[in-house]
Design an enzyme around this catalytic site. Structure first.
Site, PDB file in Angstrom:
ATOM      1  N   GLY A 124     -16.189   6.283 -33.496  1.00 43.79           N
ATOM      2  CA  GLY A 124     -17.252   7.207 -33.084  1.00 43.79           C
ATOM      3  C   GLY A 124     -18.068   6.641 -31.929  1.00 43.79           C
ATOM      4  N   GLY A 125     -19.392   6.807 -32.010  1.00 42.35           N
ATOM      5  CA  GLY A 125     -20.288   6.346 -30.933  1.00 42.35           C
ATOM      6  C   GLY A 125     -20.116   4.857 -30.673  1.00 42.35           C
ATOM      7  N   GLU A 171       4.686  -2.229 -13.502  1.00 42.54           N
ATOM      8  CA  GLU A 171       6.092  -2.502 -13.874  1.00 42.54           C
ATOM      9  C   GLU A 171       6.862  -1.206 -14.089  1.00 42.54           C
ATOM     10  OE1 GLU A 171       7.749  -5.598 -15.377  1.00 42.54           O
ATOM     11  OE2 GLU A 171       6.205  -6.995 -14.775  1.00 42.54           O
ATOM     12  N   ALA A 178       4.236   1.296  -0.807  1.00 43.46           N
ATOM     13  CA  ALA A 178       5.472   1.077  -1.576  1.00 43.46           C
ATOM     14  C   ALA A 178       5.113   0.598  -2.981  1.00 43.46           C
ATOM     15  CB  ALA A 178       6.367   0.053  -0.876  1.00 43.46           C
ATOM     16  N   ILE A 185     -12.103   6.787 -34.038  1.00 41.30           N
ATOM     17  CA  ILE A 185     -12.418   6.365 -35.410  1.00 41.30           C
ATOM     18  C   ILE A 185     -13.761   5.616 -35.447  1.00 41.30           C
ATOM     19  CG2 ILE A 185     -11.666   4.800 -37.287  1.00 41.30           C
ATOM     20  CD1 ILE A 185      -8.751   5.648 -36.545  1.00 41.30           C
ATOM     21  N   TRP A 192      -2.027  -5.176  -4.809  1.00 37.01           N
ATOM     22  CA  TRP A 192      -2.174  -5.292  -6.264  1.00 37.01           C
ATOM     23  C   TRP A 192      -1.418  -6.486  -6.861  1.00 37.01           C
ATOM     24  CZ3 TRP A 192       0.226  -0.282  -4.989  1.00 37.01           C
ATOM     25  CH2 TRP A 192      -0.702   0.749  -4.830  1.00 37.01           C
ATOM     26  N   SER A 237       5.117   5.460 -16.272  1.00 38.08           N
ATOM     27  CA  SER A 237       5.836   6.194 -17.323  1.00 38.08           C
ATOM     28  C   SER A 237       6.816   7.190 -16.706  1.00 38.08           C
ATOM     29  CB  SER A 237       4.848   6.932 -18.225  1.00 38.08           C
ATOM     30  OG  SER A 237       4.176   6.001 -19.042  1.00 38.08           O
ATOM     31  N   PRO A 292       0.818  -1.218   0.000  1.00 33.98           N
ATOM     32  CA  PRO A 292       0.000   0.000   0.000  1.00 33.98           C
ATOM     33  C   PRO A 292       0.856   1.274   0.000  1.00 33.98           C
ATOM     34  CG  PRO A 292      -0.896  -1.607   1.540  1.00 33.98           C
ATOM     35  CD  PRO A 292       0.378  -2.192   1.014  1.00 33.98           C
TER      36      PRO A 292
HETATM   37  C1  LIG Z   1      -3.604  -4.336 -12.491  1.00 37.79           C
HETATM   38  C2  LIG Z   1      -2.381  -4.233 -11.670  1.00 37.79           C
HETATM   39  C3  LIG Z   1      -1.542  -5.322 -11.550  1.00 37.79           C
HETATM   40  C4  LIG Z   1      -0.391  -5.233 -10.764  1.00 37.79           C
HETATM   41  N1  LIG Z   1       0.375  -6.356 -10.591  1.00 37.79           N
HETATM   42  C5  LIG Z   1       1.398  -6.306  -9.703  1.00 37.79           C
HETATM   43  C6  LIG Z   1       2.104  -7.503  -9.354  1.00 37.79           C
HETATM   44  O1  LIG Z   1       1.823  -8.586  -9.884  1.00 37.79           O
HETATM   45  N2  LIG Z   1       3.088  -7.427  -8.434  1.00 37.79           N
HETATM   46  C7  LIG Z   1       3.425  -6.245  -7.828  1.00 37.79           C
HETATM   47  O2  LIG Z   1       4.326  -6.251  -7.008  1.00 37.79           O
HETATM   48  N3  LIG Z   1       2.767  -5.094  -8.134  1.00 37.79           N
HETATM   49  C8  LIG Z   1       1.759  -5.093  -9.033  1.00 37.79           C
HETATM   50  N4  LIG Z   1       1.062  -3.944  -9.317  1.00 37.79           N
HETATM   51  C9  LIG Z   1       1.434  -2.690  -8.662  1.00 37.79           C
HETATM   52  C10 LIG Z   1       2.108  -1.705  -9.612  1.00 37.79           C
HETATM   53  O3  LIG Z   1       3.390  -2.157  -9.943  1.00 37.79           O
HETATM   54  C11 LIG Z   1       2.099  -0.303  -8.952  1.00 37.79           C
HETATM   55  O4  LIG Z   1       0.758   0.143  -8.972  1.00 37.79           O
HETATM   56  C12 LIG Z   1       3.004   0.660  -9.664  1.00 37.79           C
HETATM   57  O5  LIG Z   1       4.349   0.330  -9.435  1.00 37.79           O
HETATM   58  C13 LIG Z   1       2.795   2.109  -9.230  1.00 37.79           C
HETATM   59  O6  LIG Z   1       2.812   2.242  -7.852  1.00 37.79           O
HETATM   60  P1  LIG Z   1       1.642   3.016  -7.097  1.00 37.79           P
HETATM   61  O7  LIG Z   1       0.362   2.506  -7.638  1.00 37.79           O
HETATM   62  O8  LIG Z   1       1.869   2.949  -5.643  1.00 37.79           O
HETATM   63  O9  LIG Z   1       1.773   4.527  -7.578  1.00 37.79           O
HETATM   64  P2  LIG Z   1       2.645   5.660  -6.873  1.00 37.79           P
HETATM   65  O10 LIG Z   1       4.032   5.180  -6.698  1.00 37.79           O
HETATM   66  O11 LIG Z   1       1.919   6.166  -5.695  1.00 37.79           O
HETATM   67  O12 LIG Z   1       2.641   6.799  -8.004  1.00 37.79           O
HETATM   68  C14 LIG Z   1       1.549   7.679  -8.174  1.00 37.79           C
HETATM   69  C15 LIG Z   1       1.939   8.696  -9.260  1.00 37.79           C
HETATM   70  O13 LIG Z   1       3.095   9.441  -8.823  1.00 37.79           O
HETATM   71  C16 LIG Z   1       4.123   9.327  -9.795  1.00 37.79           C
HETATM   72  N5  LIG Z   1       5.426   9.312  -9.134  1.00 37.79           N
HETATM   73  C17 LIG Z   1       5.825   8.566  -8.072  1.00 37.79           C
HETATM   74  N6  LIG Z   1       7.108   8.810  -7.790  1.00 37.79           N
HETATM   75  C18 LIG Z   1       7.558   9.703  -8.701  1.00 37.79           C
HETATM   76  C19 LIG Z   1       8.817  10.324  -8.963  1.00 37.79           C
HETATM   77  N7  LIG Z   1       9.880  10.062  -8.209  1.00 37.79           N
HETATM   78  N8  LIG Z   1       8.898  11.177  -9.993  1.00 37.79           N
HETATM   79  C20 LIG Z   1       7.822  11.449 -10.773  1.00 37.79           C
HETATM   80  N9  LIG Z   1       6.608  10.880 -10.585  1.00 37.79           N
HETATM   81  C21 LIG Z   1       6.485  10.018  -9.567  1.00 37.79           C
HETATM   82  C22 LIG Z   1       3.851   8.012 -10.506  1.00 37.79           C
HETATM   83  O14 LIG Z   1       4.460   7.969 -11.781  1.00 37.79           O
HETATM   84  C23 LIG Z   1       2.328   8.021 -10.574  1.00 37.79           C
HETATM   85  O15 LIG Z   1       1.921   8.798 -11.650  1.00 37.79           O
HETATM   86  C24 LIG Z   1      -0.065  -4.010 -10.119  1.00 37.79           C
HETATM   87  C25 LIG Z   1      -0.909  -2.905 -10.260  1.00 37.79           C
HETATM   88  C26 LIG Z   1      -2.069  -3.009 -10.991  1.00 37.79           C
HETATM   89  C27 LIG Z   1      -2.976  -1.815 -11.072  1.00 37.79           C
END
Ligand SMILES: Cc1cc2nc3c(=O)[nH]c(=O)nc-3n(C[C@H](O)[C@H](O)[C@H](O)COP(=O)(O)OP(=O)(O)OC[C@H]3O[C@@H](n4cnc5c(N)ncnc54)[C@H](O)[C@@H]3O)c2cc1C
Length: 430
Positions: free
Chosen positions: A386-387, A410, A160, A384, A188, A413, A158
């Site tokens: 549309g509705g 993973e 990390a 492309i 997640w 961006s 939650p």
């Molecule tokens: C469908 C799904 C499947 C997943 N599967 C797995 C899995 O199998 N195993 C696993 O371990 N995890 C999994 N995840 C977790 C996923 O890897 C994380 O959600 C992801 O790494 C982003 O972390 P966060 O959601 O805490 O976002 P946060 O780290 O809270 O980021 C929130 C926003 O802040 C931005 N941000 C954070 N730090 C910075 C920075 N230093 N500079 C600029 N921008 C920043 C981020 O880019 C993002 O836009 C999954 C998530 C989903 C939704």
């Protein structure tokens, strides 16, 4: 491929990944000319994606459940298996793995992830485990053709996500019983709680940040490892995502990936102020980025192909909508961006497999570009159509929902840009 052959292959790959080889750069040259094996695998996976995955896509997206019958079909034909993944990995050019992923996810990304989600846990065992651990646990990640199983890789928590160093799940060694006791909450996790094998990243020394992390196998049925809340998602809904609770979860000493001796050596190096060779979660992510990019490409290509056909059929103002430059140029740009992204994905896959160092974060570049192209191209596909594009009667809205995760998991961006900017500048950009 037999288990023994696959383990031998795994050993060679691990030697390569850890730099224990002098063959870097002497492997196959990069070429866009696919060999017969690559073409055959592409055709095989495409056939399954077209015949089995795509027809089931809408149903499992609506049900938001793991499509076990489809996984079973994939297992029956050998596509969901240790052998198939080993065969994809074994390709010295590195291209077979992204090719197979692109085709499968072209069929449907939710089902694709239900089938491929296991491979993240497998990659962790493969990248960090001993040959014995690979031989013991990787086959168990898949189960058998009659009784397939899935595996989960649990790093995020939650608090990390992007900041992997903030992991709070702890692993403490109990010398008396030669067991590790794991406590914490994972968030997640793909296949979390429904997996037979969970690979869990935990800290053994919180003061060392991510350098104090280690990866553990939590074997099937281990007491204290329970599924938490199942996540309701925007897309990728056929893939199960859930919290995992680890509550005094005891695993045998042998479940520490790489073994205790190696961990102790690494921690001693770090405490002396020397550089650690590897960080448990980061290593898994770096190796898997081009493959994840290839999945995004599959979605983008599916949306592009669907909207191209639609634009030729759909008539407005007495002509097919593709006869308008606005539509035709959008499709031209979609094709251009998808092909450009594929070149980055293939380059990174080839570099990774042939031992070329990612000097400019080429793995991150490939995932970043492919993920953003997938989001953009699927959004254009809706436009492309549309509705119709906005309704659940047509598949492009699902593709758009599915694509969005590729700018988030993973490594978001933003995090990919951070990695690339640090690599190209040598400056510790924050
Ligand atoms: C469908 C799904 C499947 C997943 N599967 C797995 C899995 O199998 N195993 C696993 O371990 N995890 C999994 N995840 C977790 C996923 O890897 C994380 O959600 C992801 O790494 C982003 O972390 P966060 O959601 O805490 O976002 P946060 O780290 O809270 O980021 C929130 C926003 O802040 C931005 N941000 C954070 N730090 C910075 C920075 N230093 N500079 C600029 N921008 C920043 C981020 O880019 C993002 O836009 C999954 C998530 C989903 C939704």
């Amino acid at each position: 491929m037999s288990d023994t052959a696959a383990v031998a292959e795994a050993e060679a790959l691990v030697a390569e990944a850890t730099g224990d080889t002098d063959g870097a750069g002497e492997g196959p040259k990069f070429t866009l000319e696919l060999n017969q094996d690559q073409k055959d695998i592409r055709e095989w996976v495409h056939g399954f994606a077209e015949g089995v995955v795509r027809p089931a896509a809408e149903e499992w997206d609506e049900r938001e459940e793991t499509p076990w019958p489809v996984i079973q079909e994939a297992a029956k034909i050998g596509l969901y298996s240790f052998e198939a993944l080993g065969q994809f990995w074994a390709d010295e050019t590195g291209l077979t793995l992204p090719i197979a992923n692109e085709e499968l996810f072209w069929g449907d990304a939710g089902i694709g992830m239900a089938i491929m989600g296991t491979s993240l846990a497998v990659a962790a065992i493969f990248g960090q485990g001993t040959p014995e651990q690979m031989g013991e646990w990787i086959p168990q990640c898949f189960g058998s053709a009659d009784d397939p199983k899935v595996a989960a890789f649990c790093s995020s928590e939650p608090d990390a996500g992007s900041d992997v160093s903030a992991i709070r799940t702890t692993a403490k060694y109990d010398e008396a019983t030669d067991e590790w006791i794991i406590n914490g909450q994972k968030a997640w996790a793909t296949n979390g709680g429904i997996a037979d094998v969970h690979v869990v990243i935990a800290t053994v020394d919180r003061e060392l940040g991510s350098r104090g992390h280690a990866a553990f196998i939590v074997p099937p049925g281990t007491k204290g490892c329970e599924q938490g809340a199942k996540v309701k998602k925007h897309g990728l809904r056929a893939s199960h995502t859930a919290d995992v609770h680890l509550d005094d979860c005891r695993v045998p000493g042998a479940c520490l990936l790489g073994g205790k001796e190696k961990l102790d050596e690494r921690l001693a190096r770090v405490r002396e102020g020397k550089k650690a060779k590897s960080q448990a979660a980061m290593q898994t992510f770096e190796a898997s980025r081009p493959t994840v990019g290839a999945q995004a490409l599959g979605i983008a290509r599916a949306a592009y192909e669907y909207s191209l056909d639609y634009a030729k059929e759909r008539r407005q103002f007495g002509k097919a909508i593709i006869e308008n430059q606005a539509i035709a140029f959008t499709l031209a740009d979609m094709k251009l961006e998808i092909d450009a992204a594929r070149l980055l994905v293939w380059r990174a896959a080839w570099m990774g497999r042939s031992g070329h160092k990612f000097e400019n974060a080429e793995g991150s570049m490939s995932k970043l570009k492919a993920g953003e192209v997938a989001v953009w191209a699927t959004e254009r596909a809706i436009q492309i159509l549309g509705g119709n594009g906005y309704t659940r009667e047509f598949p492009v809205e699902r593709m758009h929902r599915d694509a969005k995760i590729y700018t988030i998991f993973e490594g978001t961006s933003e995090i990919q840009r951070l990695v690339i900017s640090r690599a190209i500048s040598g400056v510790h950009i924050k």
